[in-house]
Design a protein around this motif. Sequence first.
Motif, PDB file in Angstrom:
ATOM      1  N   GLU A 157       0.944  -1.032  -0.154  1.00 34.24           N
ATOM      2  CA  GLU A 157       0.501   0.093   0.172  1.00 34.24           C
ATOM      3  C   GLU A 157       1.125   1.476   0.231  1.00 34.24           C
ATOM      4  O   GLU A 157       0.616   2.230  -0.717  1.00 34.24           O
ATOM      5  N   LEU A 158       1.996   1.027   1.113  1.00 35.65           N
ATOM      6  CA  LEU A 158       2.207   2.369   1.089  1.00 35.65           C
ATOM      7  C   LEU A 158       3.585   2.705  -0.031  1.00 35.65           C
ATOM      8  O   LEU A 158       3.572   3.575  -0.934  1.00 35.65           O
ATOM      9  N   ALA A 159       3.726   1.227  -1.872  1.00 35.11           N
ATOM     10  CA  ALA A 159       4.424   1.399  -2.436  1.00 35.11           C
ATOM     11  C   ALA A 159       4.011   2.262  -3.424  1.00 35.11           C
ATOM     12  O   ALA A 159       3.881   2.811  -4.078  1.00 35.11           O
ATOM     13  N   LYS A 160       2.083   1.884  -3.188  1.00 33.64           N
ATOM     14  CA  LYS A 160       1.640   2.172  -4.564  1.00 33.64           C
ATOM     15  C   LYS A 160       1.010   3.492  -3.925  1.00 33.64           C
ATOM     16  O   LYS A 160       1.624   4.634  -5.361  1.00 33.64           O
ATOM     17  N   THR A 161       1.302   4.180  -3.345  1.00 36.17           N
ATOM     18  CA  THR A 161       1.078   5.763  -2.825  1.00 36.17           C
ATOM     19  C   THR A 161       2.157   6.433  -3.433  1.00 36.17           C
ATOM     20  O   THR A 161       2.064   7.734  -3.911  1.00 36.17           O
ATOM     21  N   TYR A 162       3.591   6.111  -2.722  1.00 37.74           N
ATOM     22  CA  TYR A 162       4.594   6.267  -3.315  1.00 37.74           C
ATOM     23  C   TYR A 162       4.943   6.914  -4.359  1.00 37.74           C
ATOM     24  O   TYR A 162       5.250   7.563  -5.254  1.00 37.74           O
ATOM     25  N   TYR A 163       4.490   5.433  -5.838  1.00 40.44           N
ATOM     26  CA  TYR A 163       4.603   5.170  -6.829  1.00 40.44           C
ATOM     27  C   TYR A 163       4.143   6.874  -7.369  1.00 40.44           C
ATOM     28  O   TYR A 163       3.533   6.861  -8.608  1.00 40.44           O
ATOM     29  N   CYS A 164       1.952   6.537  -6.647  1.00 45.73           N
ATOM     30  CA  CYS A 164       1.160   7.747  -7.234  1.00 45.73           C
ATOM     31  C   CYS A 164       2.012   9.430  -7.048  1.00 45.73           C
ATOM     32  O   CYS A 164       1.594  10.297  -7.961  1.00 45.73           O
ATOM     33  N   GLN A 165       2.319   9.347  -6.104  1.00 46.36           N
ATOM     34  CA  GLN A 165       3.932  10.694  -5.442  1.00 46.36           C
ATOM     35  C   GLN A 165       4.118  11.348  -6.175  1.00 46.36           C
ATOM     36  O   GLN A 165       4.826  11.903  -7.366  1.00 46.36           O
TER      37      GLN A 165
END
Length: 288
Positions: free
Chosen positions: A206-214
């Motif tokens: 989930e964190l990886a997804k968030t940082y890829y989105c950022q």
Amino acid sequence: MYNYEELSINEIFDLLRKWRDNNERKSNEIMSLSERIMDNLDSQPNEKYLILEQLIMADLDCNYPMLAAKWIEMLDADFPDSLRVMKFKSMWYEAHDNYEQAFGILNKIIKADEINAPPALKRCIAITKAMGMTNEAITKLVEYLNQFMSDMEAWQELSELYLQVQEYSRAAFCIEELILHQPHNHLFHQRLADIRYTMGGVENMELAKTYYCQTLKLNPNNMRALLGLILAANNLLGHYKSSGSAKRKEVWKLCQWAQSEVTKRQREAQGSNDSALTSAMLALTIGD
């Protein structure tokens, strides 16, 4: 591009000055000009020693240690016990893999001038790393950062060292420190996403997804982040089994968007090697 053979001696010295001002090494170019530089060095009394330093760096970079030693001796004769000259001596020993002598000189520099010690401390850490002593290098770098916490290059290096020993959570902490210093640097967000993805598990994914989105918010052209987002989203879809769950729907929409973006970029780059590479990567990462 310059035709160095056609340059006048004044143009050569102007070029050396420009490279110094821009902090450019240009070692191969300097080596090709070294004979003419030395023949006319006395015509530049105000810049003589700066030019000698450039020659030393070029000789060490291009593996001409005897020439470097000659210029170091010239500097040492005019500036005995100079800490700056001692730095070049340590670099000369380091180039010869004589790390014990290099360490000894660097330690003298650190003791003599604690205020300007950071460069010498970092050279010690670099030598420790070159010797293959990764854990010792990590310890020294942590001690260094306890004193100089705003050194971004040091945080980045520490992250890489932690990755080498598979200390992923600590590597992630280092990248988080970099993001605090430069929150708009998309590469740091991408790096943190990569590390979180490597760590695995739903929370990290989930964190990886968030940082890829950022990352994509800061730089929509970051193809690595798009592909990473697809990987993370597909991984999460495997965890969220219930087709009716809100999280699965959210991740599914995100995955579809990322795939459409990659397809669009692929069409824009049709016929290029990049397009072929992207197709191959998608074939490996995207399930039906």
